[in-house]
Design an enzyme around this catalytic site. Structure first.
Site: not given
Ligand code: RB5
Length: 148
Positions: A12, A69, A71, A102, A137
């Site tokens: 993203d 993204c 996180t 695994h 596995h």
């Molecule tokens: C975008 O602000 C953020 O929510 C997205 O990049 C991601 O971290 C969502 O899991």
């Protein structure tokens, strides 16, 4: 270029720069990089990008995928909804190696707001150089793939 060296990349808006660094890094290693964007920094919805990359892997068009993204979590959740996809979020190289060895992961997710570029490239290298060990596995991965 060998077909099993084809890899899809997607993210993203939160991870455009890191995705670009990863694309350059793995292209230098000889991977055929299929970067499906996005290319502009406007806010966008991570599920559609994760699912598009996952479909490229699930269809067999690409052997592996790397998605990002902020996180790494949301786009991973979206990708794992596509049948046949096994995607893990990694912030360290050990985990990235183990999800291949695994769990036979076919996609890697990274949080661009969690790890720096150097760490991310180490994670990518660990993921791409590891091989599935099979054996006990394989039976466990099959349990994932055959759940209803
Ligand atoms: C975008 O602000 C953020 O929510 C997205 O990049 C991601 O971290 C969502 O899991």
């Amino acid at each position: 270029m060998s077909r099993n060296k084809r890899i899809v990349l997607s993210s993203d808006h939160a991870a455009i720069d890191l995705r670009s660094a990863i694309a350059d890094h793995i292209a230098e290693q000889g991977w055929d990089v299929v970067d499906i964007g996005p290319t502009t920094p406007e806010s966008t919805d991570y599920p559609k990008h994760g699912i598009a990359a996952a479909q490229a892997v699930a269809s067999g068009d690409c052997h592996l995928g790397i998605i990002l993204c902020g996180t790494g979590q949301g786009i991973m959740m979206a990708a794992n909804k596509v049948r046949g996809i096994r995607c893990g979020v990694c912030s360290d190289a050990f985990s990235a190696r183990m999800i291949r060895q695994h769990n036979d992961a076919n996609m890697l997710s990274i949080g661009a707001r969690v790890v720096g570029t150097g760490q991310a490239l180490d994670i990518v290298d660990a993921f791409l150089s590891a091989k599935f060990e099979g054996g006990r596995h394989a039976a466990r991965v099959n349990m994932i793939e055959t759940q209803n």
